[in-house]
Design an enzyme around this catalytic site. Sequence first.
Site, PDB file in Angstrom:
ATOM      1  N   ASN A   8     -18.253  -5.111   1.642  1.00  0.00           N
ATOM      2  CA  ASN A   8     -16.959  -4.419   1.669  1.00  0.00           C
ATOM      3  C   ASN A   8     -17.168  -3.119   2.446  1.00  0.00           C
ATOM      4  OD1 ASN A   8     -14.501  -3.194   1.231  1.00  0.00           O
ATOM      5  ND2 ASN A   8     -15.073  -2.438  -0.795  1.00  0.00           N
ATOM      6  N   GLY A   9     -16.496  -2.975   3.569  1.00  0.00           N
ATOM      7  CA  GLY A   9     -16.679  -1.784   4.400  1.00  0.00           C
ATOM      8  C   GLY A   9     -16.687  -2.175   5.864  1.00  0.00           C
TER       9      GLY A   9
ATOM     10  N   TRP B 297     -10.129  -8.750   2.957  1.00  0.00           N
ATOM     11  CA  TRP B 297      -8.990  -8.146   3.660  1.00  0.00           C
ATOM     12  C   TRP B 297      -9.511  -7.910   5.068  1.00  0.00           C
ATOM     13  CZ3 TRP B 297      -7.718  -3.114   5.771  1.00  0.00           C
ATOM     14  CH2 TRP B 297      -6.352  -2.932   6.019  1.00  0.00           C
TER      15      TRP B 297
ATOM     16  N   LYS C 181       8.596   1.541  -0.944  1.00  0.00           N
ATOM     17  CA  LYS C 181       8.576   0.378  -1.857  1.00  0.00           C
ATOM     18  C   LYS C 181       9.280  -0.816  -1.214  1.00  0.00           C
ATOM     19  CE  LYS C 181       5.924   1.385  -4.751  1.00  0.00           C
ATOM     20  NZ  LYS C 181       5.388   2.167  -3.736  1.00  0.00           N
TER      21      LYS C 181
ATOM     22  N   CYS D 163     -12.087  -5.054   0.627  1.00  0.00           N
ATOM     23  CA  CYS D 163     -12.406  -6.358   0.053  1.00  0.00           C
ATOM     24  C   CYS D 163     -12.889  -6.166  -1.367  1.00  0.00           C
ATOM     25  CB  CYS D 163     -13.515  -7.015   0.873  1.00  0.00           C
ATOM     26  SG  CYS D 163     -13.162  -7.047   2.629  1.00  0.00           S
TER      27      CYS D 163
ATOM     28  N   GLU E 284       9.719   7.551  -0.874  1.00  0.00           N
ATOM     29  CA  GLU E 284       9.014   6.564  -1.715  1.00  0.00           C
ATOM     30  C   GLU E 284       9.858   5.310  -1.916  1.00  0.00           C
ATOM     31  OE1 GLU E 284       6.387   4.503  -4.240  1.00  0.00           O
ATOM     32  OE2 GLU E 284       6.125   5.925  -2.579  1.00  0.00           O
TER      33      GLU E 284
ATOM     34  N   ARG F 137      -7.446  -6.488  -3.985  1.00  0.00           N
ATOM     35  CA  ARG F 137      -8.187  -5.691  -3.010  1.00  0.00           C
ATOM     36  C   ARG F 137      -8.160  -6.337  -1.632  1.00  0.00           C
ATOM     37  NH1 ARG F 137     -11.769  -2.096  -5.547  1.00  0.00           N
ATOM     38  NH2 ARG F 137     -12.946  -2.007  -3.610  1.00  0.00           N
TER      39      ARG F 137
ATOM     40  N   HIS G  54      22.496  14.313  12.820  1.00  0.00           N
ATOM     41  CA  HIS G  54      21.753  14.736  14.010  1.00  0.00           C
ATOM     42  C   HIS G  54      21.062  13.554  14.698  1.00  0.00           C
ATOM     43  CE1 HIS G  54      22.657  18.773  12.823  1.00  0.00           C
ATOM     44  NE2 HIS G  54      21.991  18.669  11.698  1.00  0.00           N
TER      45      HIS G  54
ATOM     46  N   GLU H   1       7.068  -2.226   1.492  1.00  0.00           N
ATOM     47  CA  GLU H   1       5.850  -2.881   0.980  1.00  0.00           C
ATOM     48  C   GLU H   1       6.099  -4.303   0.492  1.00  0.00           C
ATOM     49  OE1 GLU H   1       2.858   0.392  -0.973  1.00  0.00           O
ATOM     50  OE2 GLU H   1       4.853   0.209  -1.869  1.00  0.00           O
TER      51      GLU H   1
ATOM     52  N   LYS I 263      -4.725  -3.005  -2.200  1.00  0.00           N
ATOM     53  CA  LYS I 263      -4.451  -1.985  -3.206  1.00  0.00           C
ATOM     54  C   LYS I 263      -4.899  -0.605  -2.757  1.00  0.00           C
ATOM     55  CE  LYS I 263      -2.879  -0.228  -6.864  1.00  0.00           C
ATOM     56  NZ  LYS I 263      -1.474   0.053  -6.833  1.00  0.00           N
TER      57      LYS I 263
HETATM   58  C1  BG6 Z   1      -2.464   1.613   0.118  1.00  0.00           C
HETATM   59  C2  BG6 Z   1      -1.683   0.992  -1.027  1.00  0.00           C
HETATM   60  O1  BG6 Z   1      -3.465   0.755   0.533  1.00  0.00           O
HETATM   61  O2  BG6 Z   1      -3.067   2.830  -0.293  1.00  0.00           O
HETATM   62  C3  BG6 Z   1      -0.606   1.977  -1.451  1.00  0.00           C
HETATM   63  O3  BG6 Z   1      -1.101  -0.238  -0.596  1.00  0.00           O
HETATM   64  C4  BG6 Z   1      -1.265   3.294  -1.849  1.00  0.00           C
HETATM   65  O4  BG6 Z   1       0.126   1.466  -2.546  1.00  0.00           O
HETATM   66  C5  BG6 Z   1      -2.181   3.837  -0.763  1.00  0.00           C
HETATM   67  O5  BG6 Z   1      -0.269   4.220  -2.132  1.00  0.00           O
HETATM   68  C6  BG6 Z   1      -3.054   4.962  -1.289  1.00  0.00           C
HETATM   69  O6  BG6 Z   1      -3.882   4.470  -2.314  1.00  0.00           O
HETATM   70  P1  BG6 Z   1      -4.567   5.432  -3.389  1.00  0.00           P
HETATM   71  O7  BG6 Z   1      -5.366   4.505  -4.234  1.00  0.00           O
HETATM   72  O8  BG6 Z   1      -5.425   6.384  -2.623  1.00  0.00           O
HETATM   73  O9  BG6 Z   1      -3.464   6.132  -4.146  1.00  0.00           O
END
Ligand code: BG6
Length: 606
Positions: A99-100, A73, A484, A2, A480, A27, A503, A487, A601
């Site tokens: 937050n936590g 969140w 993407k 959060c 990756e 966040r 396989h 996500e 994030k």
């Molecule tokens: C996720 C993000 O919460 O955490 C990803 O949505 C990110 O984009 C991953 O790669 C790791 O985050 P960080 O800040 O440790 O690189």
Amino acid sequence: MCGIVGYIGNQNAAPILIEGLARLEYRGYDSAGIAVLGARGAQVCRKVGRVRDLEASLPKRLAGKVGIGHTRWATHGPATEDNAHPQTSEDGRISVVHNGIIDNAASLRGRLDAKGVKFTSETDTEVIAHLVARSEASTLEGAVLDVLSRITGTYAIAVLDERHPDRIVVARNGSPLILGVGDHEMFIASDLAALVRHTTSVVHLDDGELATVTASGFRTFSQEQENTEKVPTDVDIDLEDVGLGGYRHYMRKEIIEQPSTIERMLRGRLDERFGSARLDGLNLGPRELRWFRRVKILGCGSAYYASEVGAAMIEELARIPAAAEPASEFRYRNPIIEPDTLYVAVSQSGETADTAFAVQEVKRKGGQIVGLVNVVGSTIARECDGGIYLHAGPEVAVASTKALTHMTIGFAMLALHLGRVRDLSIADGQRIIAGLRDIPGQIQQIITDEPHIAEVADGLAGAPSLFFVGRVRAFPVAREGAQKFKEISYRHAEAYPTSELKHGPLALICESLPTVAILPDDELTDRNLAAIQQIVARQGPLVVVTHPGVSIGDLDVPCITVPKNERELDPILMTIPLQLLAYHAALALGHDIDKPRNLAKSVTVE
Ligand code: BG6
């Protein structure tokens, strides 16, 4: 994770809190709320949805120069108004944003229940509000300290008390908390983005630290009530860095600005004469670096995929065994920590709990760990024994792009450095340096091809699921690429080593499942070509990402060409078109690109 904010000073708090929350929305963005202390006590406003929805719902008259705010969140309880923060005590005197995660919230709730306390939410946070209100301590600080001695878990909290309108008391354990020092006013935030419009003079709180924040300043102290005498530091960040800068989305801004951010990252770090990289922040001299027998890299999400690219570079350039592992798994498998292993923690935010705990596990067992981190002064950066800052600037979009690219470049420099204290020749070192210097311009070339890439993306956007394939150096790139797509386009996308298709996964190939094939010009090109022809032979739609001069024969499929660099560095460039593919597919689908559903994030809870 959060976002929390706070303000105390001579301005009206509400607009400052709202603006701060809007900057922290990446966040967590399922609900938001503020509490403002005015002449008639605390006014609490909460709303499900975005900060703009909260702003629109605020009463016209919300006067008060002290306040706290939160964007959520969800961890405990769905996104409802009752579960939104601030959480308050029964009489409304105490307001708390958090937050936590409070691990022992259920047992504390049980005890309060038994005492007849009426709970209005499913959150773990509400117990804090009730416990502060019921504390016999005569001061707010005393009441908060009393409560902290009874809770376990991670937290960054800010507490308001109608009886003490001249202060906000905050505490940190595991989740980031920063104070912003203004002129007769103070700001509180989970990260710098919410502060920079007001001040660049900041104080990072440490785990176990509290602070009393008033309009005239702050006092930091430990849970043993000793003053910790924190001195503000100036941060090199400005509003432009955290603004959209005229772009429609932060993700596209962060993709497009990579050539300039990478030039900034490389500045002063490449030593052409010795064919090596200058990484003084590692706090490791050549003798210590030579001593390590292997490298273990830890990260989550995109940072984990960057770590896989990094492991390959270290093995190729330094010729020592290197492996990457999801930090979230590493910690719980009781890892064997070896003194001659160099551990590397990778994180954009520097706050991801899974990675931070893995760092603590390595340190607890006496291991040596350095960080590859973007956010200066973040938890992981401060916990590691040394490190490499990525200097990518603030990354706001939830789906990581420039930070990932900076991570892979950070690894190229680390591999070069480790290689040059071993058997990598000056000539080879200079070859890699020349390649790194070419990257900004080559990314610019890829960006000019965006209209074509957008067209290819439109063709992929409708597919319910996709494959991404690549071999050896290109496999982490494929992973990756799939990340993407997952996500931001919410498509089921899986990555496979191209050689693995036959396989098993080949069974899924059909007209409705497109494959994006990463096909570098390297020692495996022919074998890769043979493998992807098996896809076409089974009517599987194909998109090829390759290098100039690679002939894909009579395959009539969309092709994206990426400038060639040194083979060890090619994965850095081959990831860029995948960032644009995902962006434009999500754009075609009308998704909220910067704030995709269910994500945040970085996740500061386990
Ligand atoms: C996720 C993000 O919460 O955490 C990803 O949505 C990110 O984009 C991953 O790669 C790791 O985050 P960080 O800040 O440790 O690189």
